[in-house]
Motif scaffolding. Structure first.
Motif, PDB file in Angstrom:
ATOM      1  N   LEU B   9       0.764  -1.179  -0.061  1.00  0.00           N
ATOM      2  CA  LEU B   9       0.111   0.032  -0.048  1.00  0.00           C
ATOM      3  C   LEU B   9       0.865   1.325   0.035  1.00  0.00           C
ATOM      4  O   LEU B   9       0.636   2.095  -0.724  1.00  0.00           O
ATOM      5  N   LYS B  40     -12.597  -7.321  -6.698  1.00  0.00           N
ATOM      6  CA  LYS B  40     -12.718  -7.602  -4.813  1.00  0.00           C
ATOM      7  C   LYS B  40     -11.372  -6.913  -4.841  1.00  0.00           C
ATOM      8  O   LYS B  40     -11.575  -5.913  -3.902  1.00  0.00           O
ATOM      9  N   GLY B  43     -11.934  -3.228  -5.000  1.00  0.00           N
ATOM     10  CA  GLY B  43     -12.658  -2.356  -3.929  1.00  0.00           C
ATOM     11  C   GLY B  43     -11.777  -2.425  -2.496  1.00  0.00           C
ATOM     12  O   GLY B  43     -11.942  -1.426  -1.921  1.00  0.00           O
ATOM     13  N   ILE B  44     -11.025  -3.367  -2.472  1.00  0.00           N
ATOM     14  CA  ILE B  44     -10.310  -3.271  -1.198  1.00  0.00           C
ATOM     15  C   ILE B  44      -9.033  -2.391  -1.332  1.00  0.00           C
ATOM     16  O   ILE B  44      -9.074  -1.506  -0.343  1.00  0.00           O
ATOM     17  N   ALA B  46      -9.206   0.378  -3.174  1.00  0.00           N
ATOM     18  CA  ALA B  46      -9.851   1.839  -3.006  1.00  0.00           C
ATOM     19  C   ALA B  46     -10.248   2.164  -1.780  1.00  0.00           C
ATOM     20  O   ALA B  46     -10.009   3.264  -1.205  1.00  0.00           O
ATOM     21  N   ALA B  47     -10.807   1.192  -0.929  1.00  0.00           N
ATOM     22  CA  ALA B  47     -11.010   1.381   0.400  1.00  0.00           C
ATOM     23  C   ALA B  47      -9.783   1.845   1.218  1.00  0.00           C
ATOM     24  O   ALA B  47      -9.733   2.723   1.945  1.00  0.00           O
ATOM     25  N   GLU B  48      -8.741   1.270   1.269  1.00  0.00           N
ATOM     26  CA  GLU B  48      -7.512   1.270   1.802  1.00  0.00           C
ATOM     27  C   GLU B  48      -7.057   2.734   1.408  1.00  0.00           C
ATOM     28  O   GLU B  48      -6.565   3.354   2.419  1.00  0.00           O
ATOM     29  N   ARG B  50      -8.353   5.114  -0.052  1.00  0.00           N
ATOM     30  CA  ARG B  50      -9.488   6.432   0.484  1.00  0.00           C
ATOM     31  C   ARG B  50      -9.307   6.755   1.824  1.00  0.00           C
ATOM     32  O   ARG B  50      -9.035   7.925   2.415  1.00  0.00           O
ATOM     33  N   MET B  51      -9.030   5.714   2.592  1.00  0.00           N
ATOM     34  CA  MET B  51      -8.803   5.984   4.199  1.00  0.00           C
ATOM     35  C   MET B  51      -7.642   6.318   4.444  1.00  0.00           C
ATOM     36  O   MET B  51      -7.494   7.267   5.405  1.00  0.00           O
ATOM     37  N   ALA B  52      -6.498   5.703   3.820  1.00  0.00           N
ATOM     38  CA  ALA B  52      -4.985   6.434   4.179  1.00  0.00           C
ATOM     39  C   ALA B  52      -5.079   7.744   3.857  1.00  0.00           C
ATOM     40  O   ALA B  52      -4.390   8.630   4.624  1.00  0.00           O
ATOM     41  N   GLN B  54      -7.429  10.021   3.512  1.00  0.00           N
ATOM     42  CA  GLN B  54      -8.284  10.775   4.346  1.00  0.00           C
ATOM     43  C   GLN B  54      -7.596  11.110   5.625  1.00  0.00           C
ATOM     44  O   GLN B  54      -7.576  12.222   6.100  1.00  0.00           O
ATOM     45  N   LEU B  55      -7.138  10.052   6.082  1.00  0.00           N
ATOM     46  CA  LEU B  55      -6.247  10.298   7.278  1.00  0.00           C
ATOM     47  C   LEU B  55      -5.012  11.443   7.303  1.00  0.00           C
ATOM     48  O   LEU B  55      -4.748  11.954   8.157  1.00  0.00           O
ATOM     49  N   GLU B  64     -13.755   2.920  -9.271  1.00  0.00           N
ATOM     50  CA  GLU B  64     -13.557   1.593  -9.391  1.00  0.00           C
ATOM     51  C   GLU B  64     -14.012   1.186 -10.753  1.00  0.00           C
ATOM     52  O   GLU B  64     -15.195   1.328 -11.036  1.00  0.00           O
TER      53      GLU B  64
END
Lengths: 150, 231
Positions: B9, B40, B43-44, B46-48, B50-52, B54-55, B64
């Motif tokens: 990541l 899948k 998706g994973i 993208a979520a990772e 986005r969150m990283a 955002q933090l 996606e």
């Protein structure tokens, strides 16, 4: 965490055969545990996909746990072992993201484990209190999810 | 199939750092089977991401999309509207898919999200092992269906070498000696006489040693010769 107004939101993804039954029993026994837990029933803990776990945090959960059957007692033989591996993998991803894998855990229950379920909720609530609120906050519903539901 | 592993990541995050909107493009074929770049995994990741982001206070908008194959124009072309709407594309395909996107969309910034590993098979869930080195000159009929080029650490044509011990390779006890496997299989097939035959030095010009390779099949080409054109 010093913020008295902070009530952690905890998500429990519970297998319908034992994890959910344990949650049900905890209620029937009038056991006290933090009311901010949201329990979602799954057909098996093996349904707890990594993507579900990540999405829960993305949507603002402060802590998440998967409630599976005791080892060797999975209704589908190995779903709880699969869930355990996925939780372990997702914890690593959460560490990499910077949210911390400690916000996620896997527990194993028998259907008679109401007290243990209540204990698991308390433990995750304590962790969430110690770690503080999910730093991502609580975003509104995702645009794509809204579109799908329309 | 082509196997690969998603890049860490941190590496993908660094590549996408300058951008505010990216497309994560998955591939529905080989990298889906090896869980590196299918729908899948898109998706994973993208979520990772986005969150990283955002933090870090630098939100990243992510589109996606997964196509059946990123290595064929007919599947790649429909990505055009999405690619035009983003600053960069993270391709979770193998290196072929990444290059296909880069070639088809010359103005797009295409970033590799997967390290392409080898040609292999899913031996059991969670284990992928190398089977073919794409050397361009197959000799599996001489070696009991076990490839010494891909599976012998030295790619020996006449093995085993002195490093073979108890069926394992000297580089690692976890690695099977390909020539032990070949011997066992030829023995089971009653073809041990093949072990006594010397396989001559290989013509490596069909391998990468001959430069980038291509296959030309004129019978498959759709170009109409000049003399055949109307008008």
């Amino acid at each position: 965490m010093s913020d008295a107004s902070y009530t952690p939101t905890i998500l429990a993804l519970a297998c319908q055969h034992r994890g959910y039954a344990a949650a049900d029993l905890a209620g029937s026994m009038h056991l006290q545990y933090p009311a901010s837990v949201r329990v979602i029933r799954l057909p098996c803990s093996g349904k707890a996909d990594v993507l579900y776990l990540l999405r829960a945090f993305e949507e603002g959960a402060d802590a998440v746990f998967v409630a599976g059957c005791k080892k060797g007692m999975c209704h589908y033989l190995e779903g709880n072992y699969n869930a355990e591996r996925r939780v372990k993998y997702a914890k690593k991803l959460l560490d990499e993201i910077g949210l911390g894998g400690e916000r996620l855990e896997m527990f194993f229950f028998d259907a008679a484990d109401g007290p243990l379920f209540a204990q698991a909720v308390r433990e995750m609530a304590e962790r969430a209190q110690r770690l503080g609120p999910n730093p991502l906050g609580r975003p509104g519903p995702r645009q794509d999810v809204q579109e799908e539901s329309q | 199939m082509i196997t690969g592993q998603q890049k860490p990541l941190a590496e993908i995050k660094e590549m996408t750092q300058p951008f505010h909107k990216v497309l994560i493009a998955g591939c529905g074929t080989c990298v889906t089977v090896c869980f590196a770049g299918g729908e899948k995994e898109v998706g994973i990741l993208a979520a990772e991401l986005r969150m990283a982001r955002q933090l870090e206070g630098q939100p990243l908008e992510i589109v996606e999309r997964t196509v059946q194959r990123q290595c064929e124009w007919e599947y790649v072309d429909p990505l055009q509207p999405e690619i035009e709407g983003v600053e960069a594309v993270v391709s979770l395909a193998c290196g072929i898919g990444v290059q296909a996107l880069a070639q088809r969309f010359p103005n797009a910034r295409v970033l590799p999200g997967v390290n392409t590993s080898f040609l292999g098979l899913p031996e059991k869930p969670g284990l992928f092992t190398e089977r073919c080195a794409a050397c361009g000159n197959c000799i599996l009929h001489l070696t009991g269906g076990i490839c010494p080029i891909a599976r012998c650490s030295k790619s020996l044509l006449n093995g085993p070498c002195g490093g073979s011990a108890e069926g394992h390779c000297e580089i690692d006890k976890e690695v099977d000696c390909a020539w032990q496997l070949i011997y066992d299989r030829l023995k089971a097939l009653g073809q041990l006489d093949l072990m006594a035959e010397i396989i001559p030095a290989k013509d490596w010009s069909t391998n990468r040693d001959g430069g980038p390779r291509k296959i030309v099949r004129e019978d498959l080409m759709l170009d109409i010769p000049e003399e055949g054109r109307f008008g």
